[in-house]
Design a protein around this motif. Structure first.
Motif, short mmCIF file in Angstrom:
data_model
loop_
_atom_site.label_atom_id
_atom_site.label_comp_id
_atom_site.label_asym_id
_atom_site.label_seq_id
_atom_site.Cartn_x
_atom_site.Cartn_y
_atom_site.Cartn_z
N LEU A 74 0.86 -1.19 0.00
CA LEU A 74 0.00 0.00 0.00
C LEU A 74 0.89 1.23 0.00
O LEU A 74 1.83 1.32 0.78
N ASP A 75 0.60 2.17 -0.86
CA ASP A 75 1.38 3.40 -0.96
C ASP A 75 0.42 4.59 -0.93
O ASP A 75 -0.33 4.80 -1.87
N LEU A 76 0.46 5.33 0.16
CA LEU A 76 -0.37 6.54 0.28
C LEU A 76 0.53 7.73 0.09
O LEU A 76 1.31 8.09 0.96
N GLY A 77 0.47 8.32 -1.09
CA GLY A 77 1.30 9.47 -1.40
C GLY A 77 0.51 10.75 -1.20
O GLY A 77 -0.52 10.78 -0.52
N GLY A 78 0.98 11.83 -1.79
CA GLY A 78 0.34 13.12 -1.62
C GLY A 78 -0.98 13.24 -2.36
O GLY A 78 -1.91 13.88 -1.88
N THR A 79 -1.09 12.62 -3.53
CA THR A 79 -2.31 12.77 -4.33
C THR A 79 -2.91 11.43 -4.75
O THR A 79 -4.00 11.40 -5.31
N ASN A 80 -2.20 10.32 -4.53
CA ASN A 80 -2.67 9.02 -4.98
C ASN A 80 -2.55 7.97 -3.88
O ASN A 80 -1.69 8.06 -3.01
N PHE A 81 -3.42 6.98 -3.96
CA PHE A 81 -3.35 5.80 -3.11
C PHE A 81 -3.20 4.62 -4.05
O PHE A 81 -4.05 4.37 -4.90
N ARG A 82 -2.10 3.90 -3.92
CA ARG A 82 -1.84 2.76 -4.79
C ARG A 82 -1.92 1.47 -3.98
O ARG A 82 -1.42 1.40 -2.87
N VAL A 83 -2.53 0.46 -4.58
CA VAL A 83 -2.64 -0.86 -3.96
C VAL A 83 -2.06 -1.86 -4.95
O VAL A 83 -2.44 -1.89 -6.13
N LEU A 84 -1.13 -2.68 -4.48
CA LEU A 84 -0.52 -3.69 -5.31
C LEU A 84 -0.75 -5.04 -4.64
O LEU A 84 -0.49 -5.20 -3.45
N ARG A 85 -1.29 -5.99 -5.38
CA ARG A 85 -1.50 -7.35 -4.88
C ARG A 85 -0.65 -8.28 -5.73
O ARG A 85 -0.75 -8.29 -6.96
N VAL A 86 0.19 -9.05 -5.06
CA VAL A 86 1.04 -10.03 -5.74
C VAL A 86 0.66 -11.40 -5.22
O VAL A 86 0.68 -11.65 -4.01
N VAL A 87 0.27 -12.29 -6.12
CA VAL A 87 -0.06 -13.66 -5.74
C VAL A 87 1.06 -14.55 -6.25
O VAL A 87 1.30 -14.65 -7.45
N LEU A 88 1.75 -15.17 -5.29
CA LEU A 88 2.85 -16.06 -5.63
C LEU A 88 2.36 -17.50 -5.52
O LEU A 88 1.75 -17.88 -4.53
N GLY A 89 2.63 -18.25 -6.54
CA GLY A 89 2.23 -19.65 -6.56
C GLY A 89 3.40 -20.54 -6.90
O GLY A 89 3.35 -21.27 -7.88
N GLY A 90 4.46 -20.43 -6.14
CA GLY A 90 5.66 -21.21 -6.44
C GLY A 90 6.39 -20.58 -7.60
O GLY A 90 7.06 -19.57 -7.44
N LEU A 91 6.25 -21.13 -8.78
CA LEU A 91 6.96 -20.61 -9.94
C LEU A 91 6.12 -19.64 -10.78
O LEU A 91 6.60 -19.10 -11.76
N MET A 146 -3.76 -1.23 -8.58
CA MET A 146 -4.82 -0.23 -8.74
C MET A 146 -4.34 1.09 -8.18
O MET A 146 -3.57 1.13 -7.22
N LYS A 147 -4.82 2.17 -8.78
CA LYS A 147 -4.43 3.51 -8.34
C LYS A 147 -5.70 4.33 -8.17
O LYS A 147 -6.57 4.33 -9.04
N PHE A 148 -5.80 5.01 -7.03
CA PHE A 148 -6.95 5.85 -6.73
C PHE A 148 -6.47 7.28 -6.51
O PHE A 148 -5.53 7.50 -5.74
N VAL A 149 -7.11 8.22 -7.16
CA VAL A 149 -6.79 9.63 -6.96
C VAL A 149 -7.51 10.11 -5.71
O VAL A 149 -8.71 9.89 -5.55
N LEU A 150 -6.77 10.75 -4.81
CA LEU A 150 -7.35 11.26 -3.58
C LEU A 150 -8.05 12.59 -3.81
O LEU A 150 -7.54 13.45 -4.52
N SER A 151 -9.20 12.73 -3.21
CA SER A 151 -9.93 14.00 -3.32
C SER A 151 -9.29 15.02 -2.39
O SER A 151 -8.59 14.66 -1.44
N PRO A 152 -9.53 16.31 -2.65
CA PRO A 152 -9.00 17.33 -1.73
C PRO A 152 -9.47 17.12 -0.29
O PRO A 152 -8.72 17.38 0.65
N GLU A 153 -10.68 16.60 -0.12
CA GLU A 153 -11.19 16.34 1.23
C GLU A 153 -10.36 15.29 1.95
O GLU A 153 -10.06 15.40 3.14
N HIS A 154 -9.95 14.25 1.21
CA HIS A 154 -9.12 13.21 1.82
C HIS A 154 -7.72 13.72 2.10
O HIS A 154 -7.10 13.33 3.08
#
Length: 97
Positions: free
Chosen positions: A60-77, A84-92
């Motif tokens: 999870l990366d909460l920056g100044g204007t964006n919130f990024r979520v990265l999901r990595v599914v490892l299945g051995g090999l 996904m990237k979400f733009v933060l509203s001025p309210e947030h």
């Protein structure tokens, strides 16, 4: 022109060693919590990956204007990555914590 640029950017090996030693020293001080130009956090990684890891992992990366979520599914090999990237509203960005 390229050769001229490379020659102008070249650094003597001894200067590179001095620079690298200074960076290593600053990193060591930062990891000890002492005054340093580099702010360091210990990673607590105790081993190297084997390539056989399995499971879902999130970053999870909460920056100044964006919130990024990265999901990595490892299945051995095999690996599946979903990002996904979400733009933060001025309210947030300006709301109370």
């Amino acid at each position: 022109m390229e050769a001229l640029l490379e020659a102008g950017a070249a650094m003597p090996k001894e200067r590179c060693r001095v620079l690298a030693d200074g960076i290593k020293q600053a990193m060591a001080l930062g990891l000890k919590g002492e005054d340093s130009d580099l702010q360091m956090l210990p990673s607590f990684v105790t081993g190297l990956p084997t390539g056989e890891e399995c499971g879902s992992f999130y970053a999870l990366d909460l920056g100044g204007t964006n919130f990024r979520v990265l999901r990595v599914v490892l299945g051995g090999l095999s690996t599946l990555i979903k990002q996904m990237k979400f733009v933060l509203s001025p309210e947030h960005m300006q709301g109370e914590g």
